[in-house]
Scaffold this motif. Sequence first.
Motif, PDB file in Angstrom:
ATOM      1  N   HIS A 276      17.879 -20.170 -12.817  1.00 12.36           N
ATOM      2  CA  HIS A 276      17.739 -21.443 -12.108  1.00 12.36           C
ATOM      3  C   HIS A 276      17.183 -22.522 -13.028  1.00 12.36           C
ATOM      4  O   HIS A 276      17.633 -23.680 -13.004  1.00 12.36           O
ATOM      5  CB  HIS A 276      16.829 -21.256 -10.893  1.00 12.36           C
ATOM      6  N   PHE A 277      16.198 -22.171 -13.862  1.00 12.01           N
ATOM      7  CA  PHE A 277      15.609 -23.131 -14.794  1.00 12.01           C
ATOM      8  C   PHE A 277      16.666 -23.626 -15.773  1.00 12.01           C
ATOM      9  O   PHE A 277      16.736 -24.832 -16.063  1.00 12.01           O
ATOM     10  CB  PHE A 277      14.445 -22.482 -15.554  1.00 12.01           C
ATOM     11  N   LEU A 278      17.500 -22.709 -16.284  1.00 13.41           N
ATOM     12  CA  LEU A 278      18.556 -23.115 -17.213  1.00 13.41           C
ATOM     13  C   LEU A 278      19.592 -23.994 -16.518  1.00 13.41           C
ATOM     14  O   LEU A 278      20.130 -24.925 -17.122  1.00 13.41           O
ATOM     15  CB  LEU A 278      19.226 -21.889 -17.850  1.00 13.41           C
ATOM     16  N   TRP A 279      19.865 -23.721 -15.259  1.00  7.24           N
ATOM     17  CA  TRP A 279      20.773 -24.590 -14.507  1.00  7.24           C
ATOM     18  C   TRP A 279      20.183 -26.004 -14.414  1.00  7.24           C
ATOM     19  O   TRP A 279      20.901 -26.990 -14.596  1.00  7.24           O
ATOM     20  CB  TRP A 279      21.005 -24.036 -13.101  1.00  7.24           C
ATOM     21  N   CYS A 280      18.898 -26.080 -14.129  1.00  5.73           N
ATOM     22  CA  CYS A 280      18.251 -27.387 -14.044  1.00  5.73           C
ATOM     23  C   CYS A 280      18.363 -28.149 -15.370  1.00  5.73           C
ATOM     24  O   CYS A 280      18.613 -29.363 -15.380  1.00  5.73           O
ATOM     25  CB  CYS A 280      16.774 -27.226 -13.681  1.00  5.73           C
ATOM     26  N   TYR A 281      18.204 -27.449 -16.460  1.00  2.26           N
ATOM     27  CA  TYR A 281      18.214 -28.094 -17.782  1.00  2.26           C
ATOM     28  C   TYR A 281      19.631 -28.433 -18.240  1.00  2.26           C
ATOM     29  O   TYR A 281      19.901 -29.560 -18.671  1.00  2.26           O
ATOM     30  CB  TYR A 281      17.540 -27.169 -18.800  1.00  2.26           C
ATOM     31  N   TYR A 282      20.541 -27.468 -18.146  1.00  2.00           N
ATOM     32  CA  TYR A 282      21.879 -27.646 -18.710  1.00  2.00           C
ATOM     33  C   TYR A 282      22.863 -28.315 -17.752  1.00  2.00           C
ATOM     34  O   TYR A 282      23.722 -29.088 -18.179  1.00  2.00           O
ATOM     35  CB  TYR A 282      22.450 -26.296 -19.147  1.00  2.00           C
TER      36      TYR A 282
END
Length: 267
Positions: free
Chosen positions: A171-177
Amino acid sequence: MKFSIIVVCLNPGTKLNQTLDSILAQTCPDFEVIVKDGGSRDGSIESMRTDGRIHFYQEPDHSIYEAMNQAVSHVTGDYILFLNCGDLFYDKEVLAHTAQFMEQHPMKLQGIYYGNTYSAKTDTKISSPPRITGFVCYRNIPCHQSCFYAADLCRQKPYEPKYKIRADYEHFLWCYYRAKAPMQYLGLTVSSYEGGGYSETKENLKRSAAEHKEITAKYMKPVELFRYRAVMALTLAPLRTAMAESRHFSAIYQGLTSKVYGRRQEK
């Protein structure tokens, strides 16, 4: 500004009230607590703290991440923070200081405010990087319990229950990328993380590594992954990880990390 603190549980024993006491002690009045229980039978719910700010929901679930998604559906606050049973706010001023920081550093887009973490397992404060980069996303993102997510980010992208260990990482990577969400370092210690739980068993550490490989391939380009893996190999990542997780060497390692980040370790 209103905070929604989510606590999901299943037979948590006395840890539920320990976490709730930490939340209810906050000096900032603008928060709600969402307790999502999967069907506890250990008496913990019957002895749960009673307070008008606590909203209790009980519904069957198949994993902690499914429970977290269920809890998000009940949120009315602007920012969400997840505290697992046994985890605590670092001190009673965390929400007050965070609210003040948010007012002084507003975001134009829905984003994430994050801070440092105290590891109860190693008795050490873990510094978060002052800036989130692709390499930070590959190597070690801020502790989930020390991240305040704009509520809409959690509504737009639920946690993926197929990841048993790293759905919060995905989820964190989705937020960033994907969402291109701004991320702002708070400069304070947010949570006291208990550690030593489900994700840290020998079997699940292997699963965690497999999920990390799948998730990074999902969001990062092959050339990016090659570069990050090379850096990790050249900087002796396994040795650094062992030092970071050692009660004897963690303080030394985190002190060096803090200097690399260009700031003093918090007292």
